[in-house]
Design a protein around this motif. Structure first.
Motif, PDB file in Angstrom:
ATOM      1  N   UNK B 143       0.858  -1.180   0.000  1.00  0.00           N
ATOM      2  CA  UNK B 143       0.000   0.000   0.000  1.00  0.00           C
ATOM      3  C   UNK B 143       0.899   1.237   0.000  1.00  0.00           C
ATOM      4  N   UNK B 145       0.538   4.250   0.774  1.00  0.00           N
ATOM      5  CA  UNK B 145       0.552   5.144   1.932  1.00  0.00           C
ATOM      6  C   UNK B 145       1.417   4.578   3.054  1.00  0.00           C
ATOM      7  N   UNK B 146       1.500   3.263   3.118  1.00  0.00           N
ATOM      8  CA  UNK B 146       2.371   2.658   4.130  1.00  0.00           C
ATOM      9  C   UNK B 146       3.840   2.867   3.762  1.00  0.00           C
ATOM     10  N   UNK B 149       4.759   6.207   4.839  1.00  0.00           N
ATOM     11  CA  UNK B 149       4.967   6.311   6.289  1.00  0.00           C
ATOM     12  C   UNK B 149       6.338   5.744   6.676  1.00  0.00           C
ATOM     13  N   UNK B 150       6.680   4.592   6.079  1.00  0.00           N
ATOM     14  CA  UNK B 150       7.963   3.963   6.397  1.00  0.00           C
ATOM     15  C   UNK B 150       9.132   4.844   5.944  1.00  0.00           C
ATOM     16  N   UNK B 153       9.567   7.650   8.318  1.00  0.00           N
ATOM     17  CA  UNK B 153      10.201   7.120   9.523  1.00  0.00           C
ATOM     18  C   UNK B 153      11.715   7.026   9.337  1.00  0.00           C
ATOM     19  N   UNK B 157      12.683  10.948  10.015  1.00  0.00           N
ATOM     20  CA  UNK B 157      12.786  10.852  11.463  1.00  0.00           C
ATOM     21  C   UNK B 157      14.163  10.342  11.874  1.00  0.00           C
ATOM     22  N   UNK B 260      -0.509  11.823   3.241  1.00  0.00           N
ATOM     23  CA  UNK B 260       0.579  11.428   4.138  1.00  0.00           C
ATOM     24  C   UNK B 260       1.616  12.532   4.283  1.00  0.00           C
TER      25      UNK B 260
END
Lengths: 295, 314
Positions: B143, B145-146, B149-150, B153, B157, B260
């Motif tokens: 997906x 969007x995942x 996000x990863x 991260x 981040x 996102x």
């Protein structure tokens, strides 16, 4: 009657049928990636079904003394922002994902296949009307249509399934129509017409069974798309509503805690990936196994 | 060619009409009086009456539809309940952002998808082909969007290399604009690359077994020349068409990607509109993307003619 029946590829002869089944199964079994896909799918179905029986915490039980705890012996995948067990929510979330995939594709098949048969078999105005409507629906990007429908119907898992189902319907109309157009030219249809078989019988006995294999393949692949679509809608807040667990909404929350609790974002994504990969591999394998061209 | 395109345009007209009926019909899915939906929080009787007049809500539905279409044809898709801006203006504001995202994603998709497809077709059946296929199928199953996000991260981040969100217009600071858009367009681009790779592969495999490729090889041409000059040129025709058709995937992908990375584009607009119950905006976006898709389709048909000399004469 028996003559026409044996001419048809989808015959009623049990021996021939068994042989065809064997051939498909043999081909499918030798297809390693398809078997892997099948195993993944079965694994997730079993997990979803067994959720109530497994010795896991209640997916909705909050624990304020264990908020955003990293994975540990007590919570294998950690806890979320209000102390719920991530693994338990993941396992229960499998139910929402699989149900959404299967139900929405069920809706799409239920409406799409009959419409496709009508369009392909009768042609003319019926075909023109159905085809233009299909094209209109296909023109709206899948997710945009699903979002719009979910927005107007109101956010819930059921409405997300309906929205995804409607968005996927044109795929099946188009596929079925194409199949029927080519089947219509076959000799066995001509024979059935010649012996005066009524149209509903021709459709159910000769047309439908012959369009089913490609529809089975497409359904498997569309379940993969539908699961991603449900996760996307839930991620946007338009699918499964909290506190009921769903992988998409878990990711939505997790995105706000990336710094403090990265494990929250990890597992729902991994689960979506594997279940979708499973259906994709299975679909690709079924396509190869059911392809009559190379056996 | 002109006759063919004209025919395609004629077929597209009823489709567009049906789309407009569908989009108009959306508001009737809502429970209750559509007037209250159009009015939002507004309860001033005078304003309500003006709206009722404007959208002809007292008239039968077909008349309402004609009034709506008439307005739409003049570029009036209603007014956003939240910002009071005309929907068309709002969309025109957000469009450049999404176009930048789309173009940068397309660069990623083409640069990854086409070479991978060629490589896997040329090395069909080898480990390279197998790996490329597994990667492509994984790309289709992740997906996006995942993935986004990863990446946030990891890249933002953990490593603090790129900004996690936001948007800088290229006119303001081109370098910063590209930097902020890099991750989102990679996420969206890889999703398209997987589709593109699978199609390039099958198209190339078909072309590589053609007679003229064998002739080219028999002439003793270098393999590189055979593949890039003789095979690829022909294999690309369907790919160009497909690229135009990826429009839908691009728009849908943009919705999630923009969400996102908090990019203020078209996709974020539709999601915000849904949550603000800003139905006119939702309708406007569905209408515009659908008509956009039909236009891209016509464009793909035209490109097919331009790229395929055999069709030009007919």
């Amino acid at each position: 009657m028996t003559r026409t029946a044996t001419q048809a590829p989808a015959s009623n002869d049990p021996v021939l049928e068994a042989r065809a089944e064997n051939r498909v199964w043999k081909k499918f079994r030798s297809h390693k990636s398809a078997m892997l896909g099948g195993a993944l799918v079965v694994f997730f179905i079993l997990i979803a079904l067994a959720a109530p029986l497994l010795p896991i915490p209640d997916p909705a039980a909050t624990d304020w003394s264990a908020v955003r705890k990293a994975p540990s012996w007590a919570h294998w995948m950690g806890t979320d922002e209000i102390g719920r067990d991530v693994m338990s929510r993941l396992i229960w979330g499998a139910q929402a994902s699989l149900a959404a995939g299967v139900v929405s594709v069920g809706i799409a098949v239920l409406f799409g296949v009959p419409l496709g048969i009508l369009a392909g078999y009768f042609g003319g105005w019926t075909d023109a009307v159905i085809s233009r409507c299909t094209e209109a629906l296909l023109a709206v990007p899948f997710l945009i249509l699903a979002i719009a429908l979910a927005a107007f119907l109101g956010p819930s898992l059921t409405n997300a399934m309906i929205a995804i189902g409607i968005s996927a319907t044109p795929i099946f109309v188009r596929l079925t129509r194409g199949q029927v157009l080519s089947i219509r030219q076959e000799n066995y249809i001509e024979s059935a017409l010649a012996v005066g078989l009524p149209t509903p019988k021709i459709l159910s006995r000769y047309v439908l069974p012959n369009v089913l294999p490609p529809i089975l393949v497409q359904s498997t692949l569309t379940i993969a798309t539908a699961i991603i679509a449900e996760a996307s809608l839930s991620f946007l807040g338009l699918g499964q509503q909290p506190p009921a667990p769903s992988w998409g909404s878990m990711l939505n929350t997790a995105k706000n805690f990336l710094n403090q609790a990265p494990w929250m974002a990890m597992w729902p994504g991994v689960s979506i990936f594997f279940v979708v990969l499973g259906f994709n591999l299975l679909g690709d394998g079924l396509r190869d196994a059911l392809d009559p061209r190379d056996h | 060619m002109l006759a063919f395109l004209l025919r395609r345009i004629l077929i597209a007209i009823p489709t567009v009409v049906i789309i407009s009926i569908m989009v108009f019909g959306l508001q009737h899915l809502l429970p209750g009086d559509p007037l209250l939906v159009l009015a939002g929080e507004e309860r001033d009787p005078a304003v309500l009456e003006a709206l009722r007049e404007k959208y002809r809500l007292n008239d039968p539905i077909p008349v309402q539809y004609l009034a709506w279409v008439g307005n739409a044809l003049q570029g009036d898709l209603g007014v956003s309940l939240r910002t009071n801006q005309p929907v068309t203006e709002l969309m025109a504001q957000k469009l450049p952002v999404t176009i930048q995202l789309a173009l940068m994603s397309m660069v990623f998709a083409l640069v990854i998808g086409i070479p991978a497809g060629i490589l896997s077709a040329v090395k069909k059946g080898t480990a390279t082909d197998y790996v490329a296929n597994v990667v492509a199928l994984s790309g289709l199953s992740i997906p996006n969007f995942w993935l986004g996000i990863m990446l946030i991260l990891l890249v933002s981040v953990k490593w603090q290399l790129l900004p996690a969100s936001g948007y800088v217009p290229p006119s303001e600071d081109l370098w910063q604009s590209i930097r902020t858009m890099l991750m989102p367009s990679f996420v969206l681009g890889t999703a398209l690359a997987a589709t593109l790779m699978r199609h390039t592969r099958s198209s190339m495999i078909g072309v590589l077994s053609a007679d003229y490729v064998r002739t080219a090889r028999a002439k003793g041409l270098a393999e590189r020349v055979v593949i890039l000059k003789h095979a690829l040129r022909n294999a690309l025709t369907p790919i160009v068409t497909l690229t135009a058709l990826l429009f839908g995937e691009l728009v849908a992908g943009a919705v999630l990607t923009e969400q996102i990375f908090t990019i203020p584009g078209f996709g974020k607009l539709v999601v915000d509109a849904v949550f603000n119950r800003d139905y006119a905006v939702v309708q406007g976006i569905v209408l515009v993307t659908a008509v956009g898709f039909i236009v891209m389709n016509l464009f793909a048909d035209a490109m097919y003619f331009v790229l395929n000399p055999r069709l030009r004469g007919s």
